[in-house]
Structures are given as structure tokens and as C-alpha cells.
Motif scaffolding. Structure first.
Motif, PDB file in Angstrom:
ATOM      1  N   LEU A   1      26.399  58.603  48.521  1.00  0.00           N
ATOM      2  CA  LEU A   1      28.107  58.560  48.861  1.00  0.00           C
ATOM      3  C   LEU A   1      28.832  59.700  48.023  1.00  0.00           C
ATOM      4  N   ASN A   2      28.256  60.466  47.520  1.00  0.00           N
ATOM      5  CA  ASN A   2      29.178  61.480  46.700  1.00  0.00           C
ATOM      6  C   ASN A   2      28.030  62.338  46.309  1.00  0.00           C
ATOM      7  N   GLY A   3      26.940  62.800  46.879  1.00  0.00           N
ATOM      8  CA  GLY A   3      26.061  64.002  47.450  1.00  0.00           C
ATOM      9  C   GLY A   3      26.368  64.081  45.646  1.00  0.00           C
ATOM     10  N   TYR A   4      25.629  65.305  45.100  1.00  0.00           N
ATOM     11  CA  TYR A   4      25.210  66.246  43.961  1.00  0.00           C
ATOM     12  C   TYR A   4      26.900  67.294  44.005  1.00  0.00           C
ATOM     13  N   ASN A   5      26.556  67.323  41.936  1.00  0.00           N
ATOM     14  CA  ASN A   5      27.859  68.198  41.219  1.00  0.00           C
ATOM     15  C   ASN A   5      26.912  69.653  41.584  1.00  0.00           C
ATOM     16  N   GLU A   6      28.219  70.248  41.097  1.00  0.00           N
ATOM     17  CA  GLU A   6      27.048  71.611  40.558  1.00  0.00           C
ATOM     18  C   GLU A   6      26.438  72.174  39.854  1.00  0.00           C
ATOM     19  N   THR A   7      25.867  71.028  38.851  1.00  0.00           N
ATOM     20  CA  THR A   7      24.743  71.560  38.178  1.00  0.00           C
ATOM     21  C   THR A   7      23.658  70.386  38.306  1.00  0.00           C
TER      22      THR A   7
END
Length: 378
Positions: free
Chosen positions: A253-259
């Protein structure tokens, strides 16, 4: 806003083609009066949510209002394709067994529509009812402890369920959806309507049997260790129970964040954000170090799903060493998703040449970056 006229129109209109001539006596199709009565009690917004996924008036769609497995067995026929349950899941005593019974009564790709009152909406409702901020805070504390904390404590929960029969239990959205997914359903849509969270899910598999979810503050996670073996890595709980079943859904749904962690992750609790901010949730991993499963410094212990998403050459190199508590990106200041992978590639390359010196160097670099505030936990 109710809509009896709309429901009646759907049930009673049976228009025939103009060219088709039928002489009396004309027998109208059988109308399910009980289903019609149940649908009359929902608002137009709720009804439109239902219609967006199924046609409630069809014979193979069961509309029920029950919180027991016996109710499902009694009111859901064998030819049912989809089920709409108007009773909030909060009032179900054995939630997962209830959902398993729903799964059992449905064919593959059948839809199940239901609702729940999450803690957030329950708090909003109580706030509106009390109106006085101080009084709300006082009442909410005891209500929260009774309906949320007591059901999670092993011995106290028996008293709770004896008193309440499982009704009015506080559930988070994350726990509710996680339970649903664990019982063989895929989330299609969820929406807040009239103070409840309505959901539409589709049966895609059999339930995951033998579930032993952890409700305590310390819990183990299945992670890929050395040689590809699965190990249990300990952490302080930052998510709600059953959150692990939503991992794939959240990342799709949202993928991964910068970390490199799932972005916009509603599974993380309020206290969990605090723990993560100050790295407190990682401290129990020292138990894994003592057990010889982790190193202080090393590649991040990942779930099988996340591990399989890595480039093949990284996967091959990763399993040659133990994972670590402090990952390479902390030392190299490369916290974004792509940087995570590149940091591991650099670390593993150095690790194969100088195993011990590499860990010492990365440890001091990581500690320096943490204490000087150059990098923060997500």
C-alpha cells in the motif's frame, strides 16, 4: 440518515421488458423480509459502502447481525457467496474463531463485510458524551484499562470475559485488520462511517491455524539469521498484536520510508513511536547477542518477506554472517531505503576482508553518529 424508500424500491421493483407479455396470475419473486428489515437499519452511507462491493439483495448474499459462531451457522446458507455482518466485532467473544467460521462458510473470492469500533473512534465518542475535558480524561483512563488492558493480561482476562462476555472490547484498527488477514482474508477497503470502521475483505486462503500471538511488552519476531536459518529476534513491542500479518499489505500500500521501514505504518502504537525515536525497542536484542544469534554490529535482521526483496548478491553475502543490533547504515549515514542496501554492500565487502576490524570501526562510527544526533531511529 435512513433510507427505507431506497431499500423498498430495490426489493419491490421487478420491471419486465415491454415486448414480454405475461398474463395473470403473475408471481412476484420471493422477498427476504428479514434481510430487508436489517438493511433498513443502516444509513445510506453504509448501504452505499456495501453496494460498492456486493449486491446485498441477491439471494447468495447473507445479511446477518450476530456475534456468535452459532449465529453464522444458523443464518448463513450453504449457497452463500458473500456475508454482511452488521454486529461490530468488538462484541464477539472469540474473534478469530468467529472469523474462521465466516471463512469456512464462504467460497474462495467471496466477500465479507463487517465493522468495528476502533479505540480512536471509541475515545471520540466518549469525549463527545462527557463534554468536560477533565472528566473525560478521568473516565477514559479507567475505561481503557478495563476494556483494553485487562483482556490482554493472561490471568486477569478471565475475570474480564466473565464480567463482559466479550462485549465492548477495545480493539485497534491494526489488531482488527491483522486478525482478519490471519484468518484467510485479503483487505479490499476500509472506511470510517457513522462512528464505526467498515471493512470489505475477500477470502483468499484458509486461516492460519495454531496462532500464538504475543500481547506482552517483549515479543519475538521471526527473522532471517546466519545460513538463512530463521531466528527469533526480541524487541520491545511498538506495534499492536497481529500486526505482523499486515506487513505485506502495508508495504504494498505505502512502500518503504527513507529508513527502509514500511511507510505510513498505522500499526505503530503511540508509545511505539517514542521507543523507536530513542532506540529503546532495540535493547532486548542484547538477549540474542548473549544467545549467539546476533552480533553487536551487523546487517539488519529482516523478515523473510523483506529479505526476499533484496538483490540476490546481497542475500548470498548476508547469510554468511550473523545479523547485528547496529546496522551499517547507522555508521555510514545512509538511512534511506537505497542507502540501506548500499551500506550493507559496503559493509559486507569490508567484512569479508577484515571481519573483526570492520565491526570495531562501524561500532565507533555508529555510536558517534547516534550521540551527536547525526542519525535518528525511525
Amino acid at each position: 440518515m435512513k433510507h427505507p424508500e431506497l431499500i423498498s424500491q430495490v426489493f419491490t421493483e421487478h420491471k419486465l421488458p415491454e415486448k414480454l407479455s405475461i398474463r395473470p396470475p403473475f408471481v412476484k419473486p420471493r422477498v427476504d423480509k428479514k434481510k430487508e428489515a436489517l438493511l433498513r437499519n443502516v444509513s445510506l452511507d453504509v448501504y452505499e459502502f456495501f453496494v460498492g462491493h456486493v449486491v446485498p439483495e441477491r439471494q447468495n448474499v447473507s445479511v446477518i447481525d450476530t456475534n456468535t459462531r452459532e449465529g453464522i451457522e444458523e443464518h448463513v446458507s450453504d449457497d452463500t457467496r458473500s456475508i454482511i455482518n452488521l454486529k461490530p466485532i468488538n462484541n464477539v467473544r472469540y474473534i478469530n474463531k468467529f472469523l474462521m467460521k465466516v471463512n469456512e462458510k464462504m467460497p474462495d473470492a467471496g466477500f465479507f463485510l463487517g465493522c468495528v469500533e476502533p479505540i480512536k473512534l471509541a475515545g471520540s465518542r466518549l469525549r463527545r458524551q462527557t463534554k468536560i475535558p477533565f472528566l473525560f480524561t478521568f473516565i477514559w483512563f479507567f475505561v481503557f484499562v478495563f476494556h483494553r488492558v485487562m483482556p490482554k493480561i493472561r490471568y486477569v482476562q478471565k475475570i474480564y470475559f466473565f464480567l463482559t462476555k466479550g462485549k465492548y472490547r477495545f480493539l485497534t484498527m491494526g489488531e482488527t485488520l491483522g486478525r482478519i488477514v490471519s484468518c484467510g482474508f485479503e483487505i479490499i477497503e476500509y472506511k470510517e462511517i457513522d462512528g464505526l470502521l467498515y471493512f470489505s475483505v475477500m477470502k483468499t486462503s484458509e486461516p492460519v491455524y495454531g496462532q500464538k500471538p504475543s500481547f506482552g511488552p517483549l515479543f519475538p519476531m521471526n527473522r532471517v539469521g546466519k545460513n538463512g536459518d530463521m531466528i527469533k529476534v526480541y524487541k520491545l513491542r511498538t506495534m499492536h498484536p497481529f500486526a505482523e500479518f499486515l506487513q505485506e499489505y502495508i508495504t504494498k500500500l505505502n512502500g518503504y520510508n527513507e529508513t527502509g521501514k514500511p511507510a505510513n505504518d498505522f500499526r505503530v502504537a503511540t508509545w511505539g513511536k517514542f521507543y523507536r525515536k530513542y532506540w529503546l525497542d532495540e535493547l532486548p536484542q542484547l538477549l540474542n547477542v548473549l544467545k549467539g544469534e546476533l552480533n553487536i554490529v551487523g546487517v539488519r535482521p529482516l523478515s523473510r518477506t523483506r529479505f526476499n526483496e533484496l538483490p540476490e548478491e546481497i542475500r548470498v553475502q548476508r547469510i554468511r554472517f550473523k545479523p547485528g543490533c547496529i546496522p551499517p547504515y547507522v555508521a555510514l549515514l545512509m538511512p534511506d531505503s537505497e542507502g540501506n542496501i548500499e551500506a550493507e554492500r559496503i559493509y559486507l565487502s569490508e567484512k569479508m576482508k577484515h571481519p573483526y576490524w570492520t565491526d570495531v570501526k562501524y561500532l565507533f562510527l555508529a555510536l558517534y553518529n547516534i550521540f551527536t544526533g547525526k542519525i535518528k531511529s525511525s
